[in-house]
Design a protein around this motif. Structure first.
Motif, PDB file in Angstrom:
ATOM      1  N   ALA A 296       0.814  -1.218   0.000  1.00  0.00           N
ATOM      2  CA  ALA A 296       0.000   0.000   0.000  1.00  0.00           C
ATOM      3  C   ALA A 296       0.841   1.259   0.000  1.00  0.00           C
ATOM      4  CB  ALA A 296      -0.928  -0.004   1.217  1.00  0.00           C
ATOM      5  N   GLY A 297       2.082   1.145   0.494  1.00  0.00           N
ATOM      6  CA  GLY A 297       2.982   2.293   0.525  1.00  0.00           C
ATOM      7  C   GLY A 297       4.150   2.166  -0.435  1.00  0.00           C
ATOM      8  N   SER A 298       4.066   1.206  -1.374  1.00  0.00           N
ATOM      9  CA  SER A 298       5.173   1.029  -2.310  1.00  0.00           C
ATOM     10  C   SER A 298       4.662   0.573  -3.672  1.00  0.00           C
ATOM     11  CB  SER A 298       6.214   0.065  -1.743  1.00  0.00           C
ATOM     12  OG  SER A 298       7.314  -0.081  -2.626  1.00  0.00           O
ATOM     13  N   TRP A 299       4.865  -0.697  -4.012  1.00  0.00           N
ATOM     14  CA  TRP A 299       4.652  -1.136  -5.388  1.00  0.00           C
ATOM     15  C   TRP A 299       3.192  -1.039  -5.836  1.00  0.00           C
ATOM     16  CZ3 TRP A 299       6.579  -4.341  -1.530  1.00  0.00           C
ATOM     17  CH2 TRP A 299       5.721  -5.353  -1.058  1.00  0.00           C
ATOM     18  N   ALA A 300       2.221  -1.336  -4.959  1.00  0.00           N
ATOM     19  CA  ALA A 300       0.818  -1.232  -5.367  1.00  0.00           C
ATOM     20  C   ALA A 300       0.421   0.222  -5.602  1.00  0.00           C
ATOM     21  CB  ALA A 300      -0.098  -1.872  -4.333  1.00  0.00           C
ATOM     22  N   ALA A 301       0.923   1.115  -4.754  1.00  0.00           N
ATOM     23  CA  ALA A 301       0.629   2.536  -4.924  1.00  0.00           C
ATOM     24  C   ALA A 301       1.276   3.074  -6.188  1.00  0.00           C
ATOM     25  CB  ALA A 301       1.112   3.320  -3.704  1.00  0.00           C
ATOM     26  N   ARG A 302       2.505   2.651  -6.454  1.00  0.00           N
ATOM     27  CA  ARG A 302       3.165   3.105  -7.684  1.00  0.00           C
ATOM     28  C   ARG A 302       2.393   2.621  -8.915  1.00  0.00           C
ATOM     29  NH1 ARG A 302       8.431   5.148  -6.861  1.00  0.00           N
ATOM     30  NH2 ARG A 302       9.072   4.673  -9.005  1.00  0.00           N
ATOM     31  N   TYR A 304      -0.786   1.970  -9.087  1.00  0.00           N
ATOM     32  CA  TYR A 304      -2.017   2.750  -9.169  1.00  0.00           C
ATOM     33  C   TYR A 304      -1.759   4.119  -9.795  1.00  0.00           C
ATOM     34  CZ  TYR A 304      -6.197   5.247  -7.596  1.00  0.00           C
ATOM     35  OH  TYR A 304      -7.338   6.002  -7.547  1.00  0.00           O
ATOM     36  N   LEU A 305      -0.594   4.691  -9.516  1.00  0.00           N
ATOM     37  CA  LEU A 305      -0.249   6.021 -10.035  1.00  0.00           C
ATOM     38  C   LEU A 305       0.494   5.960 -11.366  1.00  0.00           C
ATOM     39  CD1 LEU A 305       0.760   7.687  -6.652  1.00  0.00           C
ATOM     40  CD2 LEU A 305      -1.337   8.076  -7.977  1.00  0.00           C
ATOM     41  N   GLY A 306       0.629   4.750 -11.929  1.00  0.00           N
ATOM     42  CA  GLY A 306       1.182   4.618 -13.274  1.00  0.00           C
ATOM     43  C   GLY A 306       2.675   4.418 -13.358  1.00  0.00           C
ATOM     44  N   LEU A 307       3.329   4.064 -12.239  1.00  0.00           N
ATOM     45  CA  LEU A 307       4.770   3.861 -12.248  1.00  0.00           C
ATOM     46  C   LEU A 307       5.105   2.385 -12.033  1.00  0.00           C
ATOM     47  CD1 LEU A 307       6.115   6.853 -10.114  1.00  0.00           C
ATOM     48  CD2 LEU A 307       5.944   6.679 -12.600  1.00  0.00           C
ATOM     49  N   PRO A 308       5.897   1.786 -12.910  1.00  0.00           N
ATOM     50  CA  PRO A 308       6.313   0.398 -12.693  1.00  0.00           C
ATOM     51  C   PRO A 308       7.349   0.303 -11.580  1.00  0.00           C
ATOM     52  CG  PRO A 308       7.353   1.288 -14.665  1.00  0.00           C
ATOM     53  CD  PRO A 308       6.388   2.336 -14.185  1.00  0.00           C
ATOM     54  N   GLY A 309       7.654  -0.934 -11.175  1.00  0.00           N
ATOM     55  CA  GLY A 309       8.567  -1.162 -10.058  1.00  0.00           C
ATOM     56  C   GLY A 309      10.010  -1.308 -10.489  1.00  0.00           C
ATOM     57  N   LEU A 310      10.681  -2.270  -9.896  1.00  0.00           N
ATOM     58  CA  LEU A 310      12.122  -2.430 -10.137  1.00  0.00           C
ATOM     59  C   LEU A 310      12.358  -3.341 -11.332  1.00  0.00           C
ATOM     60  CD1 LEU A 310      13.210  -2.703  -6.414  1.00  0.00           C
ATOM     61  CD2 LEU A 310      13.651  -0.787  -7.954  1.00  0.00           C
ATOM     62  N   VAL A 311      12.056  -2.805 -12.506  1.00  0.00           N
ATOM     63  CA  VAL A 311      12.216  -3.541 -13.756  1.00  0.00           C
ATOM     64  C   VAL A 311      12.919  -2.631 -14.762  1.00  0.00           C
ATOM     65  CG1 VAL A 311      10.198  -5.000 -13.372  1.00  0.00           C
ATOM     66  CG2 VAL A 311       9.932  -2.805 -14.558  1.00  0.00           C
ATOM     67  N   PRO A 315      11.210   4.069 -13.827  1.00  0.00           N
ATOM     68  CA  PRO A 315      11.892   5.203 -13.192  1.00  0.00           C
ATOM     69  C   PRO A 315      12.870   4.706 -12.135  1.00  0.00           C
ATOM     70  CG  PRO A 315       9.563   5.674 -13.426  1.00  0.00           C
ATOM     71  CD  PRO A 315       9.742   4.236 -13.806  1.00  0.00           C
ATOM     72  N   ALA A 316      14.033   5.342 -12.077  1.00  0.00           N
ATOM     73  CA  ALA A 316      15.125   4.855 -11.221  1.00  0.00           C
ATOM     74  C   ALA A 316      14.963   5.336  -9.785  1.00  0.00           C
ATOM     75  CB  ALA A 316      16.472   5.285 -11.795  1.00  0.00           C
ATOM     76  N   ASP A 317      13.959   4.785  -9.114  1.00  0.00           N
ATOM     77  CA  ASP A 317      13.716   5.031  -7.696  1.00  0.00           C
ATOM     78  C   ASP A 317      13.886   3.721  -6.947  1.00  0.00           C
ATOM     79  OD1 ASP A 317      12.902   7.562  -8.511  1.00  0.00           O
ATOM     80  OD2 ASP A 317      10.766   7.096  -8.368  1.00  0.00           O
ATOM     81  N   ALA A 318      14.411   3.789  -5.742  1.00  0.00           N
ATOM     82  CA  ALA A 318      14.513   2.595  -4.898  1.00  0.00           C
ATOM     83  C   ALA A 318      14.850   3.013  -3.480  1.00  0.00           C
ATOM     84  CB  ALA A 318      15.575   1.630  -5.419  1.00  0.00           C
ATOM     85  N   VAL A 319      14.415   2.197  -2.540  1.00  0.00           N
ATOM     86  CA  VAL A 319      14.857   2.325  -1.160  1.00  0.00           C
ATOM     87  C   VAL A 319      15.468   0.982  -0.783  1.00  0.00           C
ATOM     88  CG1 VAL A 319      14.264   3.003   1.189  1.00  0.00           C
ATOM     89  CG2 VAL A 319      12.902   3.835  -0.728  1.00  0.00           C
ATOM     90  N   VAL A 320      16.647   1.020  -0.172  1.00  0.00           N
ATOM     91  CA  VAL A 320      17.378  -0.200   0.148  1.00  0.00           C
ATOM     92  C   VAL A 320      17.427  -0.368   1.665  1.00  0.00           C
ATOM     93  CG1 VAL A 320      19.520  -1.488  -0.207  1.00  0.00           C
ATOM     94  CG2 VAL A 320      18.779   0.196  -1.926  1.00  0.00           C
TER      95      VAL A 320
END
Length: 346
Positions: A296-302, A304-311, A315-320
């Motif tokens: 709900a605070g990461s991949w599903a929300a992204r 929903y807002l049209g942003l894919p994940g770590l593929v 977009p080059a966003d990440a938290v490690v």
């Protein structure tokens, strides 16, 4: 510096080795890239309901406060925000500054006359609501309607809300609706809005319809929970009964929504900013699996807002994180690194 990260990527936990090629991830090695972090990777946290830029309700937009609020989001690992309501039209750098989160917004709130905070938003007649909402959505992609407000207030009628949704969808936009009373929730769901914000006192019978239509719920659970103890100590009144009853029932509503297949979005709503980890933990505290609360605070929300994940190509966003945050959600407060638009910002 050209950024490289590697580790187990959520939600699947598969091992990835990613390079930032500008603002896009690639699995192809990029010459000169430096490994900046290794561990468990999230696509970047998302706060889907936040109102930065003003110290108190009704205050005008302040750019200095806005920057400070957004930096707090980044420090918390938030790389994307949705602001369904702002104190004013934001400056041009909002959502584009390389050191601050990506952003979508609905401009100022749109409310009925006599409702909402003085000094904020636009007031409109029922005939004006669809026109104002469509114009806002045409500019920014979203419009935010205050469906209901104080105890005893009349909610936006269902036929008016339907006209708002039809007008906004006609220009390719989406509608977010503030609702904390049953009548407002009834009107929002019947109209087919894109997201119900707060959703307190929402009739659980609407949840299958919301799931079928793709209507998201942003319960802003932690802000209600933080006020509940004090509210219980107030003198008995209609407002106390409304708030306490709704806040006490809210966790069960969240669980029922998730079980019905409704998209749940994590949003913090109020100050101080940067509290997304508390909201994710609050969602997990209802009984949601940590995996789903984190979604709900990461991949599903992204998504929903049209942003894919770590593929590749995303977009080059990440938290490690050093360990899988699903095993201990308090790890969200201690990221090893925050990558935003291909650069390490923390």
């Amino acid at each position: 510096m050209i950024v490289r990260v590697r580790g187990r990527a959520l939600p699947d936990g598969e091992y990835v080795d990613l390079y930032a090629d500008g603002d896009r991830w690639t699995t192809d090695p990029v010459p000169g890239a430096e490994l900046v972090a290794e561990g468990w990777l999230l696509p970047g946290l998302v706060d889907s309901h936040t109102h930065p830029g003003a110290e108190a309700p009704g205050d005008p937009m302040d750019e200095e406060i806005l920057r400070a609020d957004l930096h707090r989001h980044v420090d918390a690992g938030v790389t994307m925000i949705r602001s369904p309501g702002l104190p004013g039209e934001p400056p041009e750098w909002f959502g584009a500054d390389p050191e601050l989160p990506r952003a979508v917004h609905a401009g100022p709130w749109i409310a009925q006359h006599g409702q909402f905070f003085d000094g904020w938003g636009r007031r409109a007649t029922h005939a004006e609501l669809p026109v104002l909402a469509a114009a806002q959505a045409l500019r920014t992609g979203w419009a935010k309607i205050i469906a209901d407000w104080s105890v005893g207030d009349e909610a936006v009628p269902p036929d008016v809300m339907t006209a708002v949704v039809e007008a906004v969808h006609a220009v390719g936009g989406r509608v977010a609706v503030h609702s904390q009373h049953a009548a407002g929730g009834d009107a929002a769901v019947a109209a087919g809005v894109d997201s119900v914000e707060h959703g307190m006192w929402l009739d659980a019978g609407h949840l299958p319809d919301m799931a079928a239509r793709g209507t998201a719920l942003t319960p802003t659970l932690s802000v209600f929970q933080s006020s509940l103890a004090a509210a219980r100590e107030r003198e008995n009144s209609p407002r106390k009964r409304w708030f306490v009853g709704g806040a006490e029932a809210h966790p069960a509503l969240v669980v029922a929504a998730a079980e019905a297949g409704v998209t749940i979005l994590a949003g913090t709503d109020s100050r101080p900013h940067g509290g997304i980890s508390a909201e994710i933990r609050a969602l997990a505290g209802t009984g949601l699996r940590p995996h789903d609360a984190l979604a709900a605070g990461s991949w599903a929300a992204r998504e929903y807002l049209g942003l894919p994940g770590l593929v590749p190509g995303a977009p080059a966003d990440a938290v490690v994180y050093a360990e899988d945050p699903r095993t201990d959600l308090t790890q969200l407060e201690h990221p090893v690194a925050v990558i935003l638009r291909g650069a390490r910002v923390r």
